[in-house]
Structure formats: structure tokens, C-alpha cells
Motif scaffolding. Structure first.
Motif, PDB file in Angstrom:
ATOM      1  N   CYS A   1       0.849  -1.195   0.000  1.00 36.85           N
ATOM      2  CA  CYS A   1       0.000   0.000   0.000  1.00 36.85           C
ATOM      3  C   CYS A   1       0.881   1.241   0.000  1.00 36.85           C
ATOM      4  O   CYS A   1       1.997   1.214   0.531  1.00 36.85           O
ATOM      5  CB  CYS A   1      -0.904   0.003   1.237  1.00 36.85           C
ATOM      6  N   PRO A   2       0.402   2.345  -0.573  1.00 39.63           N
ATOM      7  CA  PRO A   2       1.182   3.582  -0.586  1.00 39.63           C
ATOM      8  C   PRO A   2       1.478   4.062   0.837  1.00 39.63           C
ATOM      9  O   PRO A   2       0.738   3.754   1.783  1.00 39.63           O
ATOM     10  CB  PRO A   2       0.274   4.585  -1.299  1.00 39.63           C
ATOM     11  N   GLU A   3       2.530   4.824   0.980  1.00 38.22           N
ATOM     12  CA  GLU A   3       2.904   5.385   2.285  1.00 38.22           C
ATOM     13  C   GLU A   3       1.736   6.180   2.853  1.00 38.22           C
ATOM     14  O   GLU A   3       1.048   6.892   2.136  1.00 38.22           O
ATOM     15  CB  GLU A   3       4.130   6.286   2.132  1.00 38.22           C
ATOM     16  N   GLY A   4       1.514   6.021   4.129  1.00 43.06           N
ATOM     17  CA  GLY A   4       0.426   6.724   4.791  1.00 43.06           C
ATOM     18  C   GLY A   4      -0.861   5.920   4.842  1.00 43.06           C
ATOM     19  O   GLY A   4      -1.850   6.365   5.417  1.00 43.06           O
ATOM     20  N   THR A   5      -0.855   4.756   4.208  1.00 41.68           N
ATOM     21  CA  THR A   5      -2.027   3.889   4.262  1.00 41.68           C
ATOM     22  C   THR A   5      -1.598   2.542   4.827  1.00 41.68           C
ATOM     23  O   THR A   5      -0.414   2.245   4.943  1.00 41.68           O
ATOM     24  CB  THR A   5      -2.655   3.670   2.868  1.00 41.68           C
ATOM     25  N   LYS A   6      -2.581   1.729   5.182  1.00 43.10           N
ATOM     26  CA  LYS A   6      -2.280   0.387   5.658  1.00 43.10           C
ATOM     27  C   LYS A   6      -3.184  -0.598   4.944  1.00 43.10           C
ATOM     28  O   LYS A   6      -4.182  -0.216   4.329  1.00 43.10           O
ATOM     29  CB  LYS A   6      -2.443   0.293   7.176  1.00 43.10           C
ATOM     30  N   VAL A   7      -2.837  -1.859   5.031  1.00 45.11           N
ATOM     31  CA  VAL A   7      -3.603  -2.905   4.379  1.00 45.11           C
ATOM     32  C   VAL A   7      -4.956  -3.046   5.052  1.00 45.11           C
ATOM     33  O   VAL A   7      -5.066  -3.040   6.277  1.00 45.11           O
ATOM     34  CB  VAL A   7      -2.837  -4.244   4.431  1.00 45.11           C
ATOM     35  N   GLY A   8      -5.988  -3.153   4.232  1.00 43.22           N
ATOM     36  CA  GLY A   8      -7.339  -3.358   4.723  1.00 43.22           C
ATOM     37  C   GLY A   8      -8.013  -4.484   3.964  1.00 43.22           C
ATOM     38  O   GLY A   8      -7.458  -5.035   3.018  1.00 43.22           O
ATOM     39  N   TYR A   9      -9.214  -4.814   4.397  1.00 43.40           N
ATOM     40  CA  TYR A   9      -9.956  -5.929   3.819  1.00 43.40           C
ATOM     41  C   TYR A   9     -11.286  -5.445   3.280  1.00 43.40           C
ATOM     42  O   TYR A   9     -11.870  -4.512   3.807  1.00 43.40           O
ATOM     43  CB  TYR A   9     -10.219  -6.996   4.878  1.00 43.40           C
TER      44      TYR A   9
ATOM     45  N   ASN B   1     -16.862 -14.900   5.251  1.00 45.92           N
ATOM     46  CA  ASN B   1     -15.671 -14.583   6.041  1.00 45.92           C
ATOM     47  C   ASN B   1     -14.987 -13.359   5.464  1.00 45.92           C
ATOM     48  O   ASN B   1     -15.293 -12.921   4.358  1.00 45.92           O
ATOM     49  CB  ASN B   1     -14.701 -15.768   6.029  1.00 45.92           C
ATOM     50  N   ARG B   2     -14.037 -12.826   6.221  1.00 52.36           N
ATOM     51  CA  ARG B   2     -13.263 -11.700   5.684  1.00 52.36           C
ATOM     52  C   ARG B   2     -12.558 -12.140   4.419  1.00 52.36           C
ATOM     53  O   ARG B   2     -12.061 -13.249   4.316  1.00 52.36           O
ATOM     54  CB  ARG B   2     -12.217 -11.249   6.700  1.00 52.36           C
ATOM     55  N   SER B   3     -12.513 -11.264   3.472  1.00 53.25           N
ATOM     56  CA  SER B   3     -11.873 -11.597   2.208  1.00 53.25           C
ATOM     57  C   SER B   3     -10.373 -11.352   2.305  1.00 53.25           C
ATOM     58  O   SER B   3      -9.831 -11.091   3.376  1.00 53.25           O
ATOM     59  CB  SER B   3     -12.484 -10.766   1.087  1.00 53.25           C
ATOM     60  N   GLU B   4      -9.732 -11.378   1.172  1.00 51.25           N
ATOM     61  CA  GLU B   4      -8.291 -11.160   1.141  1.00 51.25           C
ATOM     62  C   GLU B   4      -7.956  -9.685   1.371  1.00 51.25           C
ATOM     63  O   GLU B   4      -8.810  -8.822   1.209  1.00 51.25           O
ATOM     64  CB  GLU B   4      -7.728 -11.671  -0.177  1.00 51.25           C
ATOM     65  N   PRO B   5      -6.705  -9.406   1.720  1.00 55.84           N
ATOM     66  CA  PRO B   5      -6.302  -8.018   2.010  1.00 55.84           C
ATOM     67  C   PRO B   5      -6.156  -7.202   0.726  1.00 55.84           C
ATOM     68  O   PRO B   5      -5.062  -6.946   0.253  1.00 55.84           O
ATOM     69  CB  PRO B   5      -4.965  -8.194   2.726  1.00 55.84           C
ATOM     70  N   ASP B   6      -7.279  -6.777   0.161  1.00 56.73           N
ATOM     71  CA  ASP B   6      -7.295  -6.159  -1.159  1.00 56.73           C
ATOM     72  C   ASP B   6      -7.561  -4.657  -1.156  1.00 56.73           C
ATOM     73  O   ASP B   6      -7.851  -4.075  -2.185  1.00 56.73           O
ATOM     74  CB  ASP B   6      -8.328  -6.858  -2.040  1.00 56.73           C
ATOM     75  N   ARG B   7      -7.457  -4.025  -0.004  1.00 59.73           N
ATOM     76  CA  ARG B   7      -7.724  -2.592   0.107  1.00 59.73           C
ATOM     77  C   ARG B   7      -6.555  -1.887   0.776  1.00 59.73           C
ATOM     78  O   ARG B   7      -5.830  -2.469   1.571  1.00 59.73           O
ATOM     79  CB  ARG B   7      -8.986  -2.335   0.946  1.00 59.73           C
ATOM     80  N   CYS B   8      -6.379  -0.611   0.483  1.00 58.88           N
ATOM     81  CA  CYS B   8      -5.452   0.267   1.197  1.00 58.88           C
ATOM     82  C   CYS B   8      -6.336   1.304   1.897  1.00 58.88           C
ATOM     83  O   CYS B   8      -7.192   1.921   1.256  1.00 58.88           O
ATOM     84  CB  CYS B   8      -4.489   0.954   0.237  1.00 58.88           C
ATOM     85  N   VAL B   9      -6.147   1.458   3.195  1.00 61.27           N
ATOM     86  CA  VAL B   9      -7.028   2.336   3.964  1.00 61.27           C
ATOM     87  C   VAL B   9      -6.227   3.357   4.763  1.00 61.27           C
ATOM     88  O   VAL B   9      -5.071   3.138   5.111  1.00 61.27           O
ATOM     89  CB  VAL B   9      -7.940   1.535   4.927  1.00 61.27           C
ATOM     90  N   LYS B  10      -6.886   4.481   5.030  1.00 55.12           N
ATOM     91  CA  LYS B  10      -6.316   5.482   5.926  1.00 55.12           C
ATOM     92  C   LYS B  10      -7.463   6.257   6.554  1.00 55.12           C
ATOM     93  O   LYS B  10      -8.571   6.306   6.019  1.00 55.12           O
ATOM     94  CB  LYS B  10      -5.351   6.414   5.200  1.00 55.12           C
ATOM     95  N   MET B  11      -7.188   6.826   7.699  1.00 52.05           N
ATOM     96  CA  MET B  11      -8.162   7.672   8.373  1.00 52.05           C
ATOM     97  C   MET B  11      -7.861   9.107   7.974  1.00 52.05           C
ATOM     98  O   MET B  11      -6.702   9.526   7.990  1.00 52.05           O
ATOM     99  CB  MET B  11      -8.050   7.506   9.887  1.00 52.05           C
TER     100      MET B  11
END
Length: 184
Positions: free
Chosen positions: A88-96, A104-114
Motif C-alpha cells: 500500500c502507498p505510504e500513509g495507508t495500511k492494508v485493509g480488507y 468470512n473476511r476476504s483477502e487483504p485487497d484494500r489500502c485504507v487510511k483515516m
């Protein structure tokens, strides 16, 4: 067909196969052929005519039940790894994604940030403090009903063009990563 030096790190790693001048790439085991071809970077294995048959054989074998990855024991590389997503780009973290197809939760296919979505410090009941031009926002409504200034923003995580990799030890025993794909 000679090995031509297309795969320098793999050749060093599998030096026992190619130290003698008469040794040729097609004399290698299928596992070593796959490793050498996967390690080819410029061009990739797709552009090396020698590599097409062993890699095509690999792709066909993977579709069969009971498939076992061919190993090149001389290279000490083992089986390949697979990472289908980029970092994931800097400033974001891996999300689902919210839910997978089976509940069930899917694979870690998102980049998330607050992010702070309050655009102006005098919005809807703002209370906060300011110190050296740093403003701390807090929600006066307790975060109910979506009235918080902080929201989670997510985006699709980029997919790798080459999701497979081998970690091949070099002449100093340090592993070097070679990315490849099995698209044909």
C-alpha cells in the motif's frame, strides 16, 4: 542450446550445474529449468524461446490434482512465494473488503487510511484546540450518526503484474528476489 548468461544470479546459485563449460541449460532438471526461466528478467521467460516449453509444462501441471512444484535442489531456492498485491502507498495500511463470498473476511485487497473530513474549523458545533497552528478536531456529537470528522477512506490495493517470486541465494548466501508471472 547454451545458457547464454541470461540468468546470472540463478547461474551463480546453481553453479554446480553450469561451472563446467560443456553444461547446457536443457541438461538441467525440470525444477532448475523452471527456476532459471522464472529468474529471467530482461526479457522475461516469455521472451526466451528455451523457457516457453518448461514454463508451459509447469502451467499445465499446476491445473492437475496433486500438483507438486518442481524443485531445483542445487539452487537451494525451494518453492516460490506468491504475493498478488503490491504494498500500500505510504500513509495507508492494508485493509480488507467488507465480506468475502463465503461470509468470512476476504483477502487483504484494500489500502485504507483515516482522514479528517472537516474542511473548516467552524463546522457544525466544532470544539477543539489550537496549538502552534496544529488543530485537534473532536466530534461534539460522540461519533453517532456519522457526524465525526474522521472517516476511513479506502481504495483498491494495486495488483502485481508478477505475483510469483523465487528467493535465490547468491554467491554470498544472501537471497535475491526474482518476480515472475505464469500468464501465457
Amino acid at each position: 542450446m547454451q545458457s547464454y548468461g541470461l540468468f546470472p544470479a540463478a547461474l551463480i546459485a546453481t553453479g554446480t550445474l553450469w561451472v563446467a563449460a560443456p553444461a547446457q541449460a536443457q541438461d538441467a532438471s525440470w525444477g532448475c529449468q523452471v527456476l532459471l526461466c522464472a529468474a529471467s528478467q530482461n526479457p522475461s521467460w516469455h521472451g526466451v524461446s528455451y523457457c516457453v516449453p518448461p514454463m508451459t509444462k509447469l502451467i499445465a501441471a499446476m491445473a492437475k490434482p496433486g500438483f507438486s512444484w518442481p524443485i531445483c535442489h542445487e539452487a537451494k531456492a525451494g518453492t516460490p512465494g506468491r504475493e498478488i498485491y503490491e504494498q500500500c502507498p505510504e500513509g495507508t495500511k492494508v485493509g480488507y473488503s467488507e465480506r468475502g463470498h463465503d461470509g468470512n473476511r476476504s483477502e487483504p485487497d484494500r489500502c485504507v487510511k483515516m482522514v479528517n473530513v472537516c474542511r473548516h474549523r467552524f463546522t457544525n458545533g466544532f470544539t477543539g484546540n489550537s496549538r502552534d497552528d496544529q488543530i485537534t478536531y473532536r466530534n461534539t456529537g460522540g461519533g453517532r450518526d456519522g457526524d465525526s470528522c474522521t472517516q476511513q477512506v479506502s481504495s483498491a490495493r494495486p495488483r502485481r503484474a508478477d505475483p510469483w517470486y523465487f528467493d535465490i541465494p547468491n554467491e554470498h548466501g544472501q537471497k535475491q528476489r526474482f518476480w515472475f508471472n505464469l500468464n501465457y
